[in-house]
Design a protein around this motif. Structure first.
Motif, PDB file in Angstrom:
ATOM      1  N   VAL A  88       0.851  -1.197   0.000  1.00 56.41           N
ATOM      2  CA  VAL A  88       0.000   0.000   0.000  1.00 56.41           C
ATOM      3  C   VAL A  88       0.886   1.246   0.000  1.00 56.41           C
ATOM      4  O   VAL A  88       0.562   2.265   0.589  1.00 56.41           O
ATOM      5  N   LYS A  89       2.029   1.114  -0.699  1.00 58.55           N
ATOM      6  CA  LYS A  89       2.978   2.233  -0.761  1.00 58.55           C
ATOM      7  C   LYS A  89       2.395   3.396  -1.567  1.00 58.55           C
ATOM      8  O   LYS A  89       1.358   3.255  -2.207  1.00 58.55           O
ATOM      9  N   ASN A  90       3.111   4.504  -1.552  1.00 54.40           N
ATOM     10  CA  ASN A  90       2.721   5.685  -2.350  1.00 54.40           C
ATOM     11  C   ASN A  90       1.262   6.073  -2.066  1.00 54.40           C
ATOM     12  O   ASN A  90       0.465   6.245  -2.989  1.00 54.40           O
ATOM     13  N   ALA A  92      -1.087   4.272  -0.886  1.00 51.25           N
ATOM     14  CA  ALA A  92      -1.926   3.222  -1.482  1.00 51.25           C
ATOM     15  C   ALA A  92      -2.153   3.510  -2.967  1.00 51.25           C
ATOM     16  O   ALA A  92      -3.280   3.530  -3.439  1.00 51.25           O
ATOM     17  N   TYR A  93      -1.047   3.719  -3.668  1.00 48.39           N
ATOM     18  CA  TYR A  93      -1.049   3.970  -5.114  1.00 48.39           C
ATOM     19  C   TYR A  93      -1.961   5.149  -5.471  1.00 48.39           C
ATOM     20  O   TYR A  93      -2.449   5.240  -6.592  1.00 48.39           O
ATOM     21  N   GLY A  94      -2.195   6.030  -4.492  1.00 45.08           N
ATOM     22  CA  GLY A  94      -3.020   7.210  -4.733  1.00 45.08           C
ATOM     23  C   GLY A  94      -4.416   7.095  -4.125  1.00 45.08           C
ATOM     24  O   GLY A  94      -5.105   8.097  -3.965  1.00 45.08           O
ATOM     25  N   ASN A 187      19.103  -3.735  -9.431  1.00 47.57           N
ATOM     26  CA  ASN A 187      19.907  -2.539  -9.203  1.00 47.57           C
ATOM     27  C   ASN A 187      19.086  -1.293  -8.931  1.00 47.57           C
ATOM     28  O   ASN A 187      19.362  -0.209  -9.458  1.00 47.57           O
ATOM     29  N   ARG A 188      18.055  -1.489  -8.113  1.00 45.96           N
ATOM     30  CA  ARG A 188      17.303  -0.351  -7.595  1.00 45.96           C
ATOM     31  C   ARG A 188      17.584  -0.340  -6.098  1.00 45.96           C
ATOM     32  O   ARG A 188      18.585   0.230  -5.685  1.00 45.96           O
ATOM     33  N   GLU A 189      16.784  -1.024  -5.281  1.00 42.67           N
ATOM     34  CA  GLU A 189      17.123  -1.100  -3.860  1.00 42.67           C
ATOM     35  C   GLU A 189      17.727  -2.470  -3.551  1.00 42.67           C
ATOM     36  O   GLU A 189      17.598  -3.418  -4.311  1.00 42.67           O
ATOM     37  N   ALA A 252       7.511 -12.026  -4.322  1.00 41.57           N
ATOM     38  CA  ALA A 252       6.683 -11.885  -5.517  1.00 41.57           C
ATOM     39  C   ALA A 252       5.701 -10.717  -5.478  1.00 41.57           C
ATOM     40  O   ALA A 252       4.695 -10.765  -4.771  1.00 41.57           O
ATOM     41  N   PRO A 253       5.965  -9.645  -6.260  1.00 39.99           N
ATOM     42  CA  PRO A 253       4.924  -8.646  -6.509  1.00 39.99           C
ATOM     43  C   PRO A 253       3.916  -9.229  -7.512  1.00 39.99           C
ATOM     44  O   PRO A 253       3.990 -10.417  -7.830  1.00 39.99           O
ATOM     45  N   SER A 254       2.989  -8.419  -7.993  1.00 36.24           N
ATOM     46  CA  SER A 254       1.878  -8.958  -8.793  1.00 36.24           C
ATOM     47  C   SER A 254       2.345  -9.808  -9.969  1.00 36.24           C
ATOM     48  O   SER A 254       1.843 -10.912 -10.187  1.00 36.24           O
ATOM     49  N   PHE A 255       3.294  -9.308 -10.749  1.00 39.89           N
ATOM     50  CA  PHE A 255       3.690 -10.030 -11.969  1.00 39.89           C
ATOM     51  C   PHE A 255       4.175 -11.434 -11.634  1.00 39.89           C
ATOM     52  O   PHE A 255       3.774 -12.414 -12.264  1.00 39.89           O
ATOM     53  N   VAL A 268       3.409 -13.691  -0.383  1.00 44.58           N
ATOM     54  CA  VAL A 268       3.531 -12.942  -1.642  1.00 44.58           C
ATOM     55  C   VAL A 268       3.329 -11.460  -1.344  1.00 44.58           C
ATOM     56  O   VAL A 268       2.797 -11.101  -0.293  1.00 44.58           O
ATOM     57  N   ARG A 269       3.775 -10.614  -2.282  1.00 46.67           N
ATOM     58  CA  ARG A 269       3.859  -9.184  -1.948  1.00 46.67           C
ATOM     59  C   ARG A 269       3.275  -8.303  -3.060  1.00 46.67           C
ATOM     60  O   ARG A 269       3.939  -7.408  -3.567  1.00 46.67           O
ATOM     61  N   PRO A 270       2.006  -8.546  -3.448  1.00 48.91           N
ATOM     62  CA  PRO A 270       1.429  -7.772  -4.546  1.00 48.91           C
ATOM     63  C   PRO A 270       0.839  -6.441  -4.102  1.00 48.91           C
ATOM     64  O   PRO A 270       0.399  -6.296  -2.956  1.00 48.91           O
ATOM     65  N   GLY A 271       0.832  -5.487  -5.010  1.00 49.05           N
ATOM     66  CA  GLY A 271       0.077  -4.246  -4.844  1.00 49.05           C
ATOM     67  C   GLY A 271      -0.971  -4.178  -5.945  1.00 49.05           C
ATOM     68  O   GLY A 271      -2.154  -4.395  -5.726  1.00 49.05           O
ATOM     69  N   ASN A 272      -0.488  -3.938  -7.164  1.00 47.40           N
ATOM     70  CA  ASN A 272      -1.365  -3.730  -8.321  1.00 47.40           C
ATOM     71  C   ASN A 272      -2.528  -4.713  -8.430  1.00 47.40           C
ATOM     72  O   ASN A 272      -3.661  -4.305  -8.700  1.00 47.40           O
ATOM     73  N   ALA A 273      -2.257  -5.995  -8.250  1.00 48.37           N
ATOM     74  CA  ALA A 273      -3.318  -6.992  -8.438  1.00 48.37           C
ATOM     75  C   ALA A 273      -4.462  -6.741  -7.457  1.00 48.37           C
ATOM     76  O   ALA A 273      -5.635  -6.859  -7.814  1.00 48.37           O
TER      77      ALA A 273
HETATM   78  C1  LIG Z   1       5.818  -1.830  -5.580  1.00 48.19           C
HETATM   79  C2  LIG Z   1       6.456  -2.981  -5.001  1.00 48.19           C
HETATM   80  C3  LIG Z   1       5.753  -4.190  -4.872  1.00 48.19           C
HETATM   81  C4  LIG Z   1       4.355  -4.381  -5.414  1.00 48.19           C
HETATM   82  O1  LIG Z   1       4.407  -4.364  -6.822  1.00 48.19           O
HETATM   83  P1  LIG Z   1       3.092  -4.526  -7.703  1.00 48.19           P
HETATM   84  O2  LIG Z   1       3.603  -4.573  -9.087  1.00 48.19           O
HETATM   85  O3  LIG Z   1       2.242  -3.337  -7.449  1.00 48.19           O
HETATM   86  O4  LIG Z   1       2.413  -5.779  -7.288  1.00 48.19           O
HETATM   87  C5  LIG Z   1       6.384  -5.235  -4.222  1.00 48.19           C
HETATM   88  N1  LIG Z   1       7.645  -5.112  -3.755  1.00 48.19           N
HETATM   89  C6  LIG Z   1       8.350  -3.974  -3.867  1.00 48.19           C
HETATM   90  C7  LIG Z   1       9.736  -3.915  -3.321  1.00 48.19           C
HETATM   91  C8  LIG Z   1       7.795  -2.870  -4.506  1.00 48.19           C
HETATM   92  O5  LIG Z   1       8.500  -1.750  -4.642  1.00 48.19           O
END
Ligand SMILES: *Cc1c(COP(=O)(O)O)cnc(C)c1O
Length: 419
Positions: A88-90, A92-94, A187-189, A252-255, A268-273
């Protein structure tokens, strides 16, 4: 005394080079009332109503609890029942972390929440969230201390993390629980996996640190995802061989929730889905994700136009037939994009009407057509699930902004209403 008669309507058919837009600036003068600081406040202290209020015309965001629950169930199904660390970062995506955080945290499949800013985590604690919250960012010593005090889990990946955590732990008189963020090639965080070994060993063995979890982030290039997964596995194996416990593993984010099941780990660690945004065409086949929010406001004016009349700055809308126009007190500032003019429609009483007279900073003008089918006070849905023309994805496509930029633009000040 006679009532003044209506003025006859003057015709103005000249089209080019008018400065009609400038006339609107005179409205600014009336807005500059004496409400400056220091003015007394007759009527009692000033309050800003952040909650939904049905007597107002102003826009609000509606969050559909059943749709969120549905998407959470779909994500949990894809994850084989593993818990979800809901991102629910940013803000909660707005859509608003103070509303979305507690909503998601209330669902049994959600094991915790992930944010990227300390403020987001603290705001959600303030709203009563008691489940674990991970902040997926490095923090200063003060920030880490504040997170620990509020039972929020910081992430670390910098080389100097052991020293900073030791210092915070001494201040607090207890070990600092953290999640280790490993960089497997994005190579981001993250701590680069190639030199993570000694760093992990030092953190795990430190009496000042409690390694609660370890994670990595994928690039969404499926071939490279598999390479990243192999790198992460190698590191995990290395730690296992040395009896270095790494806590809860997540990646695992959404993809990758959809496309890389071997990377589902402990959660698992999705946001978008969860927000109703499937990562790609194939994913849309694999799960039925629902739109979770609506952007609404109330019609604040309905007027009749005749041929020769116009509406909006620079006479944006010039109908060649008699028509009605409706004014919505919502605009770019609220997050409704200016590119919606001439491309998008708005749902009122089950029918959609084109945006025709411009999307200004705080106003949007619709063409209602020859019949007065809309009244002042009617609810207008600019984005929402109830008609294909106003789906978040439709608005994203028609404005060429895409789903994410649409929701990320929502004004944080709009009241959020959970229905
Ligand atoms: C944004 C983010 C996610 C979620 O990604 P989605 O594509 O929205 O599912 C998971 N992990 C990290 C580290 C992120 O920055």
């Amino acid at each position: 005394m006679d009532r003044p008669t209506d003025l006859p309507r003057r015709r103005f058919l000249h089209l080019a080079g008018t400065a009609a837009g400038l006339a609107a600036t005179s409205a600014c003068a009336s807005a500059a009332r004496a409400n400056g600081p220091g003015a007394s406040t007759p009527g009692g202290p000033l309050t800003v109503d952040r909650t939904y209020n049905p007597t107002r015309f102003d826009p609000w965001i509606e969050l559909d609890r059943a749709a969120w629950a549905h998407n959470v169930r779909e994500a949990a199904r894809l994850a084989g029942g593993r818990p979800i660390l809901a991102v629910v970062k940013n803000n909660a995506y707005g859509l608003g972390d103070r509303a979305v955080g507690p909503l998601l945290a209330g669902m049994s499949q959600v094991g915790g929440l992930a944010a990227v800013r300390v403020e987001e985590a603290l705001a959600m604690r303030e709203e009563g969230v008691t489940k674990p919250i991970v902040v997926m960012a490095e923090g200063s010593e003060d920030e880490i201390e504040e997170m620990v005090r509020h039972d929020v889990l910081p992430s670390v990946w910098l080389d100097d993390a052991p020293g900073r955590l030791r210092s915070v732990s001494r201040r607090l008189g207890r070990p600092v629980p953290v999640h280790l963020f490993i960089d497997t090639g994005m190579n981001r965080e993250g701590m680069p996996y190639t030199r993570a070994g000694n760093w992990i060993e030092e953190l795990v063995q430190s009496e000042h640190v409690d390694v609660n979890g370890t994670y990595t982030m994928f690039t969404h290039d499926l071939d490279f995802d598999r390479e990243q997964h192999a790198r992460f596995e190698e590191l995990l194996g290395w730690a296992r061989d040395r009896d270095l416990p790494l806590g809860t593993l997540h990646a695992a984010p959404s993809f990758e929730l959809f496309h890389l099941p071997e990377a589902h780990y402990d959660m698992v660690r999705p946001g978008n889905a969860l927000f109703g945004n499937a990562p790609g065409e194939e994913a849309r086949e694999m799960a039925d994700l629902k739109p979770v929010f609506s952007l609404k406001t109330r019609v604040v004016r309905v007027e009749h136009l005749e041929p020769g009349d116009s509406a909006g700055f620079n006479r944006t809308f010039m109908p060649d037939r008699a028509t009605w126009v409706a004014l919505l007190p919502i605009g770019r500032t609220d997050g409704y994009p200016s590119a919606a003019n001439g491309t998008c429609e708005v749902l009122i009483n089950g029918r959609v009407y084109p945006v025709a007279g411009g999307v200004n900073s705080a106003h949007t003008i619709l063409d209602i057509g020859p019949d007065k089918t809309v009244e002042v006070g009617d609810v207008a849905t600019l984005i929402g699930p109830d008609h294909p023309a106003v789906l978040p994805h439709t608005v994203g496509e028609r404005t060429e902004l895409g789903f994410l930029r649409i929701i990320q633009s929502m004004n944080p000040r709009l009241p959020r209403r959970v229905v």
